[in-house]
Design a protein around this motif. Structure first.
Motif, PDB file in Angstrom:
ATOM      1  N   CYS A   1       8.516  -0.266   1.239  1.00 24.53           N
ATOM      2  CA  CYS A   1       9.864  -0.210   1.793  1.00 24.53           C
ATOM      3  C   CYS A   1       9.816   0.537   3.125  1.00 24.53           C
ATOM      4  O   CYS A   1       9.193   1.590   3.240  1.00 24.53           O
ATOM      5  N   SER A   2      10.497   0.022   4.134  1.00 17.04           N
ATOM      6  CA  SER A   2      10.530   0.656   5.451  1.00 17.04           C
ATOM      7  C   SER A   2      11.307   1.966   5.427  1.00 17.04           C
ATOM      8  O   SER A   2      11.117   2.807   6.290  1.00 17.04           O
ATOM      9  N   SER A   3      12.153   2.141   4.447  1.00 14.95           N
ATOM     10  CA  SER A   3      12.977   3.336   4.365  1.00 14.95           C
ATOM     11  C   SER A   3      12.308   4.443   3.545  1.00 14.95           C
ATOM     12  O   SER A   3      12.094   5.541   4.036  1.00 14.95           O
ATOM     13  N   CYS A   4      11.958   4.149   2.290  1.00 17.63           N
ATOM     14  CA  CYS A   4      11.410   5.184   1.407  1.00 17.63           C
ATOM     15  C   CYS A   4       9.894   5.146   1.290  1.00 17.63           C
ATOM     16  O   CYS A   4       9.299   6.044   0.706  1.00 17.63           O
ATOM     17  N   GLU A   5       9.254   4.102   1.807  1.00 21.62           N
ATOM     18  CA  GLU A   5       7.807   3.921   1.811  1.00 21.62           C
ATOM     19  C   GLU A   5       7.205   3.846   0.407  1.00 21.62           C
ATOM     20  O   GLU A   5       6.065   4.221   0.181  1.00 21.62           O
ATOM     21  N   LYS A   6       7.986   3.356  -0.563  1.00 26.64           N
ATOM     22  CA  LYS A   6       7.483   3.117  -1.911  1.00 26.64           C
ATOM     23  C   LYS A   6       7.293   1.619  -2.104  1.00 26.64           C
ATOM     24  O   LYS A   6       7.819   0.818  -1.342  1.00 26.64           O
ATOM     25  N   THR A   7       6.564   1.232  -3.138  1.00 26.09           N
ATOM     26  CA  THR A   7       6.276  -0.170  -3.418  1.00 26.09           C
ATOM     27  C   THR A   7       7.560  -0.950  -3.669  1.00 26.09           C
ATOM     28  O   THR A   7       8.442  -0.486  -4.383  1.00 26.09           O
ATOM     29  N   VAL A   8       7.647  -2.136  -3.054  1.00 24.13           N
ATOM     30  CA  VAL A   8       8.793  -3.026  -3.250  1.00 24.13           C
ATOM     31  C   VAL A   8       8.330  -4.194  -4.107  1.00 24.13           C
ATOM     32  O   VAL A   8       7.388  -4.892  -3.765  1.00 24.13           O
ATOM     33  N   TYR A   9       9.002  -4.388  -5.231  1.00 25.24           N
ATOM     34  CA  TYR A   9       8.695  -5.499  -6.134  1.00 25.24           C
ATOM     35  C   TYR A   9       9.572  -6.693  -5.778  1.00 25.24           C
ATOM     36  O   TYR A   9      10.646  -6.526  -5.199  1.00 25.24           O
ATOM     37  N   PRO A  10       9.139  -7.896  -6.093  1.00 30.63           N
ATOM     38  CA  PRO A  10       9.858  -9.105  -5.656  1.00 30.63           C
ATOM     39  C   PRO A  10      11.343  -9.155  -6.010  1.00 30.63           C
ATOM     40  O   PRO A  10      12.147  -9.631  -5.220  1.00 30.63           O
ATOM     41  N   MET A  11      11.738  -8.638  -7.149  1.00 30.17           N
ATOM     42  CA  MET A  11      13.144  -8.725  -7.558  1.00 30.17           C
ATOM     43  C   MET A  11      14.061  -7.805  -6.753  1.00 30.17           C
ATOM     44  O   MET A  11      15.257  -8.007  -6.706  1.00 30.17           O
ATOM     45  N   GLU A  12      13.506  -6.784  -6.120  1.00 29.95           N
ATOM     46  CA  GLU A  12      14.331  -5.850  -5.354  1.00 29.95           C
ATOM     47  C   GLU A  12      14.061  -5.948  -3.855  1.00 29.95           C
ATOM     48  O   GLU A  12      14.525  -5.129  -3.079  1.00 29.95           O
ATOM     49  N   ARG A  13      13.338  -6.959  -3.435  1.00 28.13           N
ATOM     50  CA  ARG A  13      12.894  -7.129  -2.044  1.00 28.13           C
ATOM     51  C   ARG A  13      13.994  -7.710  -1.170  1.00 28.13           C
ATOM     52  O   ARG A  13      14.651  -8.678  -1.529  1.00 28.13           O
ATOM     53  N   LEU A  14      14.188  -7.108   0.002  1.00 28.23           N
ATOM     54  CA  LEU A  14      15.153  -7.586   0.981  1.00 28.23           C
ATOM     55  C   LEU A  14      14.471  -7.487   2.354  1.00 28.23           C
ATOM     56  O   LEU A  14      13.864  -6.466   2.665  1.00 28.23           O
ATOM     57  N   VAL A  15      14.547  -8.530   3.160  1.00 25.18           N
ATOM     58  CA  VAL A  15      13.907  -8.537   4.478  1.00 25.18           C
ATOM     59  C   VAL A  15      14.978  -8.659   5.550  1.00 25.18           C
ATOM     60  O   VAL A  15      15.782  -9.590   5.534  1.00 25.18           O
ATOM     61  N   ALA A  16      15.000  -7.714   6.485  1.00 24.39           N
ATOM     62  CA  ALA A  16      15.934  -7.733   7.611  1.00 24.39           C
ATOM     63  C   ALA A  16      15.167  -7.349   8.869  1.00 24.39           C
ATOM     64  O   ALA A  16      14.467  -6.337   8.880  1.00 24.39           O
ATOM     65  N   ASP A  17      15.296  -8.128   9.907  1.00 18.97           N
ATOM     66  CA  ASP A  17      14.571  -7.903  11.168  1.00 18.97           C
ATOM     67  C   ASP A  17      13.068  -7.726  10.938  1.00 18.97           C
ATOM     68  O   ASP A  17      12.439  -6.822  11.481  1.00 18.97           O
ATOM     69  N   ASN A  18      12.502  -8.564  10.082  1.00 12.04           N
ATOM     70  CA  ASN A  18      11.073  -8.556   9.752  1.00 12.04           C
ATOM     71  C   ASN A  18      10.603  -7.239   9.142  1.00 12.04           C
ATOM     72  O   ASN A  18       9.434  -6.896   9.218  1.00 12.04           O
ATOM     73  N   ARG A  19      11.512  -6.479   8.572  1.00 10.91           N
ATOM     74  CA  ARG A  19      11.172  -5.248   7.856  1.00 10.91           C
ATOM     75  C   ARG A  19      11.585  -5.412   6.398  1.00 10.91           C
ATOM     76  O   ARG A  19      12.585  -6.027   6.099  1.00 10.91           O
ATOM     77  N   ILE A  20      10.807  -4.834   5.503  1.00 10.16           N
ATOM     78  CA  ILE A  20      11.033  -4.977   4.065  1.00 10.16           C
ATOM     79  C   ILE A  20      11.703  -3.722   3.522  1.00 10.16           C
ATOM     80  O   ILE A  20      11.322  -2.599   3.869  1.00 10.16           O
ATOM     81  N   PHE A  21      12.708  -3.929   2.663  1.00 10.85           N
ATOM     82  CA  PHE A  21      13.451  -2.827   2.054  1.00 10.85           C
ATOM     83  C   PHE A  21      13.657  -3.092   0.570  1.00 10.85           C
ATOM     84  O   PHE A  21      13.657  -4.237   0.129  1.00 10.85           O
ATOM     85  N   HIS A  22      13.909  -2.023  -0.195  1.00  9.40           N
ATOM     86  CA  HIS A  22      14.531  -2.161  -1.501  1.00  9.40           C
ATOM     87  C   HIS A  22      15.989  -2.490  -1.206  1.00  9.40           C
ATOM     88  O   HIS A  22      16.544  -2.009  -0.215  1.00  9.40           O
ATOM     89  N   SER A  23      16.626  -3.255  -2.057  1.00  9.74           N
ATOM     90  CA  SER A  23      18.038  -3.559  -1.805  1.00  9.74           C
ATOM     91  C   SER A  23      18.872  -2.288  -1.836  1.00  9.74           C
ATOM     92  O   SER A  23      19.877  -2.180  -1.127  1.00  9.74           O
ATOM     93  N   SER A  24      18.462  -1.279  -2.578  1.00  2.00           N
ATOM     94  CA  SER A  24      19.207  -0.018  -2.629  1.00  2.00           C
ATOM     95  C   SER A  24      18.924   0.896  -1.438  1.00  2.00           C
ATOM     96  O   SER A  24      19.686   1.817  -1.168  1.00  2.00           O
TER      97      SER A  24
END
Length: 113
Positions: free
Chosen positions: A26-49
């Motif tokens: 995750c670009s915000s918390c730097e923890k592993t992002v699993y497919p069900m919680e994955r969100l991509v905005a401006d080519n960056r990956i985030f948890h939806s939360s």
């Protein structure tokens, strides 16, 4: 008839599933992002939360955000910050381009003198 050993061996199954691909962080918390919680905005990956407005920390979705120089805002605050100073620099806590140009002009004058 085939003389090979026809005895079947039991299949060994793993008790835990292991993902052998590269882990996405995750670009915000730097923890592993699993497919069900994955969100991509401006080519960056985030948890939806973790995908939140920089100004008010409200959770964002792909339809409710505006981005400026790698920072994400909810649309109401993006508009508010822009209209507060009338430009994309001062309202968002940056120096105006005019000030940067003036600083470069004074550097060029002192270098040529």
């Amino acid at each position: 008839m085939d003389t090979r050993n026809t005895e079947e061996k039991p299949v060994q199954r793993s008790k835990s599933f292991s993902f052998k691909g590269q882990k996405e962080l995750c670009s915000s918390c730097e923890k592993t992002v699993y497919p069900m919680e994955r969100l991509v905005a401006d080519n960056r990956i985030f948890h939806s939360s973790c995908f939140c407005c920089k100004h008010c920390n409200t959770r964002l979705s792909l339809g409710t955000f505006a981005a400026l120089q790698g920072e994400f805002y909810c649309k109401p605050h993006f508009k508010q910050l822009f209209t507060s100073k009338g430009n994309y620099d001062e309202g968002f806590g940056r120096k105006q381009h005019k000030e940067r140009w003036a600083a470069k002009d004074t550097e060029n004058i002192t270098k040529t003198a």
